[in-house]
Design an enzyme around this catalytic site. Structure first.
Site, mmCIF file in Angstrom:
data_model
loop_
_atom_site.group_PDB
_atom_site.id
_atom_site.type_symbol
_atom_site.label_atom_id
_atom_site.label_comp_id
_atom_site.label_asym_id
_atom_site.label_seq_id
_atom_site.Cartn_x
_atom_site.Cartn_y
_atom_site.Cartn_z
ATOM 1 N N LYS A 1 0.876 -1.085 -0.047
ATOM 2 C CA LYS A 1 -0.032 0.046 -0.083
ATOM 3 C C LYS A 1 0.858 1.346 0.017
ATOM 4 O O LYS A 1 0.351 2.190 -0.460
ATOM 5 C CB LYS A 1 -0.837 0.258 1.261
ATOM 6 C CG LYS A 1 -1.757 -1.210 1.542
ATOM 7 C CD LYS A 1 -2.419 -0.892 2.925
ATOM 8 C CE LYS A 1 -3.023 -2.446 3.126
ATOM 9 N NZ LYS A 1 -3.562 -2.262 4.824
ATOM 10 N N GLY A 2 2.152 1.088 0.476
ATOM 11 C CA GLY A 2 2.962 2.408 0.641
ATOM 12 C C GLY A 2 3.062 3.287 -0.456
ATOM 13 O O GLY A 2 3.251 4.536 -0.224
ATOM 14 N N GLU B 1 7.272 2.347 -6.484
ATOM 15 C CA GLU B 1 7.399 1.945 -5.193
ATOM 16 C C GLU B 1 7.853 2.999 -4.209
ATOM 17 O O GLU B 1 8.698 4.112 -4.755
ATOM 18 C CB GLU B 1 8.548 0.814 -5.419
ATOM 19 C CG GLU B 1 9.296 0.240 -4.101
ATOM 20 C CD GLU B 1 8.118 -0.776 -3.113
ATOM 21 O OE1 GLU B 1 7.035 0.112 -3.007
ATOM 22 O OE2 GLU B 1 8.504 -1.857 -2.629
ATOM 23 N N ASP B 2 7.418 2.939 -3.067
ATOM 24 C CA ASP B 2 7.621 3.935 -2.108
ATOM 25 C C ASP B 2 9.109 3.823 -1.763
ATOM 26 O O ASP B 2 9.873 5.022 -1.586
ATOM 27 C CB ASP B 2 6.759 3.562 -0.891
ATOM 28 C CG ASP B 2 6.753 2.271 -0.292
ATOM 29 O OD1 ASP B 2 7.585 1.433 -0.535
ATOM 30 O OD2 ASP B 2 6.140 2.085 0.818
ATOM 31 N N ASP C 1 14.684 -0.821 -0.042
ATOM 32 C CA ASP C 1 15.340 -1.040 1.203
ATOM 33 C C ASP C 1 16.385 -2.217 0.897
ATOM 34 O O ASP C 1 17.521 -1.838 0.302
ATOM 35 C CB ASP C 1 14.421 -1.396 2.236
ATOM 36 C CG ASP C 1 14.857 -1.650 3.556
ATOM 37 O OD1 ASP C 1 15.847 -1.044 3.977
ATOM 38 O OD2 ASP C 1 14.167 -2.278 4.367
ATOM 39 N N LYS D 1 17.440 3.485 0.241
ATOM 40 C CA LYS D 1 18.144 3.114 1.639
ATOM 41 C C LYS D 1 19.312 2.432 1.181
ATOM 42 O O LYS D 1 19.338 1.065 1.309
ATOM 43 C CB LYS D 1 17.457 2.631 2.937
ATOM 44 C CG LYS D 1 16.606 3.271 3.508
ATOM 45 C CD LYS D 1 16.208 2.968 4.798
ATOM 46 C CE LYS D 1 15.097 2.342 4.800
ATOM 47 N NZ LYS D 1 14.457 1.660 6.084
ATOM 48 N N PHE E 1 14.352 3.913 9.928
ATOM 49 C CA PHE E 1 12.890 3.828 9.563
ATOM 50 C C PHE E 1 11.921 5.206 9.470
ATOM 51 O O PHE E 1 12.088 6.031 10.333
ATOM 52 C CB PHE E 1 12.264 2.986 10.709
ATOM 53 C CG PHE E 1 11.038 2.147 10.264
ATOM 54 C CD1 PHE E 1 11.204 1.058 9.512
ATOM 55 C CD2 PHE E 1 9.748 2.717 10.500
ATOM 56 C CE1 PHE E 1 10.030 0.211 8.943
ATOM 57 C CE2 PHE E 1 8.774 2.086 10.156
ATOM 58 C CZ PHE E 1 8.699 0.819 9.266
ATOM 59 N N VAL E 2 11.454 5.052 8.320
ATOM 60 C CA VAL E 2 10.846 6.427 7.872
ATOM 61 C C VAL E 2 9.041 5.974 7.729
ATOM 62 O O VAL E 2 8.926 4.911 7.261
ATOM 63 C CB VAL E 2 11.106 7.083 6.713
ATOM 64 C CG1 VAL E 2 12.531 7.735 7.181
ATOM 65 C CG2 VAL E 2 11.405 6.186 5.422
ATOM 66 N N ASP F 1 4.109 3.211 6.429
ATOM 67 C CA ASP F 1 3.578 3.348 7.751
ATOM 68 C C ASP F 1 4.389 2.462 8.819
ATOM 69 O O ASP F 1 5.486 1.976 8.343
ATOM 70 C CB ASP F 1 2.294 2.350 7.476
ATOM 71 C CG ASP F 1 2.628 0.697 7.199
ATOM 72 O OD1 ASP F 1 3.590 0.721 6.520
ATOM 73 O OD2 ASP F 1 2.084 -0.041 7.783
ATOM 74 N N ARG G 1 0.621 6.640 7.730
ATOM 75 C CA ARG G 1 0.615 6.970 6.310
ATOM 76 C C ARG G 1 0.036 8.238 5.834
ATOM 77 O O ARG G 1 0.475 8.849 4.572
ATOM 78 C CB ARG G 1 -0.583 5.832 5.576
ATOM 79 C CG ARG G 1 -0.116 4.378 5.787
ATOM 80 C CD ARG G 1 -0.993 3.452 4.913
ATOM 81 N NE ARG G 1 -0.747 2.136 5.136
ATOM 82 C CZ ARG G 1 0.242 1.171 4.721
ATOM 83 N NH1 ARG G 1 1.204 1.792 3.976
ATOM 84 N NH2 ARG G 1 0.341 -0.091 5.194
HETATM 85 P P1 IMP Z 1 12.575 -4.383 0.569
HETATM 86 O O1 IMP Z 1 12.073 -5.664 0.003
HETATM 87 O O2 IMP Z 1 13.644 -4.506 1.655
HETATM 88 O O3 IMP Z 1 13.340 -3.456 -0.495
HETATM 89 O O4 IMP Z 1 11.579 -3.458 1.244
HETATM 90 C C1 IMP Z 1 10.628 -2.680 0.453
HETATM 91 C C2 IMP Z 1 9.451 -2.572 1.357
HETATM 92 O O5 IMP Z 1 9.740 -2.732 2.953
HETATM 93 C C3 IMP Z 1 8.694 -1.360 1.175
HETATM 94 O O6 IMP Z 1 7.850 -1.331 0.231
HETATM 95 C C4 IMP Z 1 8.115 -0.882 2.617
HETATM 96 O O7 IMP Z 1 6.883 -1.399 2.606
HETATM 97 C C5 IMP Z 1 9.138 -1.587 3.491
HETATM 98 N N1 IMP Z 1 9.943 -0.556 4.052
HETATM 99 C C6 IMP Z 1 11.365 -0.746 4.091
HETATM 100 N N2 IMP Z 1 11.975 0.268 4.738
HETATM 101 C C7 IMP Z 1 10.652 1.027 5.326
HETATM 102 C C8 IMP Z 1 10.776 2.211 6.149
HETATM 103 O O8 IMP Z 1 11.726 2.786 6.424
HETATM 104 N N3 IMP Z 1 9.451 2.451 6.461
HETATM 105 C C9 IMP Z 1 8.456 1.996 6.124
HETATM 106 N N4 IMP Z 1 8.334 0.982 5.561
HETATM 107 C C10 IMP Z 1 9.554 0.426 4.697
#
Ligand code: IMP
Length: 181
Positions: A46-47, A102-103, A106, A134, A155-156, A162, A168
């Site tokens: 949802k982000g 994508e939001d 990470d 990140k 963590f943001v 969220d 959100r």
């Molecule tokens: P990845 O698969 O680790 O790259 O994660 C991506 C997903 O992790 C994002 O779409 C977010 O839903 C969640 N996520 C990663 N870092 C954060 C953060 O700092 N705040 C909130 N959600 C995060």
């Protein structure tokens, strides 16, 4: 005696005016790259919903949208890398110019998985737009074509992001800290 829960403390990292300017800038980059061709935006729920809504309204191109939702396991200190689609796209992407919206990028596990899955569906082109990145946390290499802001390893929340479904609706993007009472 029951332990008190840590208080959550928010510190603004990116103001709404900075975010607005950056989204406009990303839209101009995308328009420049696609020369008036139709675009299909795939929003990861949802982000990314607020980023999608703002980017969509900035784009002066014929544009359609679809939504996909994923869940990942083992997140936290030891991500397993296992990602599962919990809501698939409603329409085929074959032959379309697709941008995954994508939001935050990470570890890269979600996007590297989705990129692979969507590439198999034969889009004409497939790109990635992530508002936040990140890079310190990366476990899987992902090539994002459009990145809004590189941020430190914190963590943001806000602007769609969220913490347990909270925050959100914040207009700014904030760092969330837990403070012991
Ligand atoms: P990845 O698969 O680790 O790259 O994660 C991506 C997903 O992790 C994002 O779409 C977010 O839903 C969640 N996520 C990663 N870092 C954060 C953060 O700092 N705040 C909130 N959600 C995060």
């Amino acid at each position: 005696m029951a332990r008190k829960r840590p208080r959550e403390h928010l510190k603004v990292l990116l103001r709404k005016s900075q975010i607005r300017r950056k989204v406009r800038h990303l839209a101009r980059q995308i328009e420049h790259d696609f020369h008036g061709e139709p675009l299909h935006l795939v929003c990861i729920l949802k982000g990314a919903c607020i980023f999608l809504a703002d980017l969509l309204r900035e784009l002066e191109l014929p544009v359609s949208v679809d939504f996909i939702a994923v869940s990942s396991y083992g997140k936290g200190s030891l991500p397993s890398g296992e990602v599962r689609i919990t809501k698939d796209l409603d329409h085929s992407i074959e032959g379309l110019n697709v941008i995954i919206v994508e939001d935050i990028l990470d570890t890269g596990l979600t996007l590297s998985y989705l990129y692979r899955v969507l590439q198999q569906r034969k889009p004409r082109t497939l790109r990635i737009a992530a508002l936040l990145d990140k890079p310190e946390r990366r476990l899987k290499e992902v090539k994002a074509d459009y990145i809004g802001f590189e941020i430190p390893n914190a963590f943001v929340v806000g602007y769609g992001l969220d913490f347990g479904e909270k925050y959100r609706n914040l207009k700014d993007i904030c760092v969330l800290d837990s403070v012991e009472p």
